[in-house]
Write an enzyme that holds these catalytic residues in place. Structure first.
Site, PDB file in Angstrom:
ATOM      1  N   CYS B 123       0.888  -1.159   0.000  1.00 12.78           N
ATOM      2  CA  CYS B 123       0.000   0.000   0.000  1.00 12.78           C
ATOM      3  C   CYS B 123       0.927   1.210   0.000  1.00 12.78           C
ATOM      4  O   CYS B 123       1.519   1.532   1.029  1.00 12.78           O
ATOM      5  CB  CYS B 123      -0.903   0.002   1.229  1.00 12.78           C
ATOM      6  N   SER B 127      -1.252   1.907   4.717  1.00  7.94           N
ATOM      7  CA  SER B 127      -0.832   0.592   5.207  1.00  7.94           C
ATOM      8  C   SER B 127      -1.959  -0.421   5.058  1.00  7.94           C
ATOM      9  O   SER B 127      -2.104  -1.296   5.899  1.00  7.94           O
ATOM     10  CB  SER B 127      -0.411   0.697   6.670  1.00  7.94           C
TER      11      SER B 127
END
Lengths: 94, 218, 112
Positions: B123, B127
């Site tokens: 990502c 996250s």
């Protein structure tokens, strides 16, 4: 109704507005192919400011060739990156 | 922010380097500014009845209860049951639900490694991570180096994890930018034909399901 | 302007593989955020939290640990929405800091 279907070639808008944006900087202005239509989702650019995120936007997964994303890409020429992108960030490729 | 907090903040600035060492836990020294803020937020929300202490305790237990073992069970089932594998690739949520893993707010996309394609998940914006299947993400998954580099030089990054791929394998990076969450279905290692589902699950590590590693036969 | 959080493709050093077990205070803010976002409360969306993190400014974003950013953002959104006030937060933080000092003094005297 989704504007694009798997296999369609699309451009990511080359736009740099302020605010909460889920289209990564590195992919703006690049072109790729629709991998799948994920469905309709609330718009994070609206949700981020406490609004309800409507109208919902169609979300796509778009597949990009790494060698087209990075001018100096040095690994396998067949490598790809798949990214989720909302409808309003995509334009049909001519 | 109060003047006091500002000064505290200023002190921290000098005390804190840029490498983000593991955060000291509450027992090891004075609480940091943000530990105080988090504790204060929790107490205020409980006093106001926005949340209850019991709900908070139960939620932390829920977080503690998630681990890569759940993901490994899913992978091992897919390796041993071709019909389950097909369902997992077609509709991840329904397939993991059948093994008792609910993912109510996200859509699971399972990506399968083959002889030709190796998948890896990142990502780059924050996250995003399949927490319901793998638990909390490791520090490196949330940190600058991995998020910056794995989309641009995945092979070089995988090498830092000790993972060497054949030259002719294509790498497919998945940047989790929105509502999908990803799980890598690794290749079943050669030499595991006699192993049962439970034994196979033990070979499947968290890093294999992120795609920075591959399972090895024992 | 490129967001401070928008890292894909930027130059960076090698991946630091060292990991730590999340401490209680880290899981607590994670749990608070989950509760505030749930169907019963709907007091924060994940995008509101991300926006708060992205608004920290580069200096602060780089300096804070992961859950420190979460704490700053979730607390900020609760202030914006009037769920808590600055005055309540300041008083409560001071109260907890005093309790923490007393705890450390007790621990210190226990050792000696």
């Amino acid at each position: 109704m989704a504007r694009f279907a798997p296999g369609d070639r699309v451009f990511v808008r080359e736009a740099y507005p302020p605010g909460h944006i889920r289209t990564p900087w590195y992919i703006r202005g690049k072109s790729g192919v629709i991998e799948r239509v994920c469905g309709e989702f609330r718009n994070p650019e609206e949700l981020a400011y406490g609004r309800d995120g409507t109208p919902r936007r169609t979300l796509y997964r778009v597949r990009f060739m790494q060698r087209e994303v990075w001018d100096d890409y040095a690994e396998h020429p067949g490598d790809t990156v798949d990214i989720e992108i909302y409808d309003h960030w995509l334009e049909p490729a001519a | 922010m109060s003047r006091h907090a500002h000064e505290h903040e200023h002190e921290r600035h000098h005390a804190h380097d840029h490498s983000h060492p593991p955060q000291p836990d509450i027992d090891s020294g004075p609480m940091g500014h943000y530990q105080l803020m988090g504790a204060a937020l929790g107490e205020l929300l409980i006093e106001k009845g926005v949340i209850t202490a019991d709900e908070l305790r139960a939620t932390i237990e829920l977080i503690d209860g998630k681990s890569p073992e759940d993901g490994a069970r899913v992978v091992a089932r897919a390796w041993t049951d071709p019909d389950y594998r097909r369902r997992l690739l077609e509709d991840g949520n329904a397939a993991v639900d059948a093994l008792g893993v609910e993912m109510p707010d996200t859509h699971l996309v399972v990506v399968e490694n083959t002889a030709k394609v190796h998948n890896v998940i990142v990502c780059t914006l924050c996250s995003c991570y399949p927490r319901m299947l793998l638990g909390l993400p490791p520090d490196w998954y949330k940190a600058h180096a991995y998020r910056s580099r794995v989309v641009r030089e995945p092979r070089a990054v995988l090498r830092e994890f000790g993972t060497e791929l054949p030259d002719d394998t294509e790498i497919r990076v998945h940047d989790s930018t929105a509502d999908m969450r990803y799980l890598v279905l690794p290749r079943r290692p050669d030499g595991t034909e006699d192993m049962n589902e439970e034994e196979l699950a033990a070979l499947v590590t968290r890093d294999c399901m992120i795609g920075v590693s591959s399972p090895k036969a024992p | 302007m490129r967001g401070i959080h928008d890292l894909g493709g930027l130059p960076a050093g090698s991946v630091d593989l060292e990991e730590h077990e999340p401490g209680y205070w880290e899981k607590r803010i994670d749990g608070i955020r989950l509760l505030l976002a749930d169907r019963k409360r709907r007091l924060i969306t994940v995008d509101e939290m991300r926006r708060g993190i992205e608004s920290l400014g580069k200096d602060v974003y780089d300096r804070l640990g992961y859950y420190e950013r979460w704490t700053a953002s979730v607390t900020g959104v609760m202030l914006e929405k009037g769920v808590i006030t600055t005055d309540e937060l300041g008083r409560k933080m001071a109260e907890i800091e005093e309790r923490d000092k007393a705890r450390l003094e007790r621990a210190g005297s226990g050792d000696g």
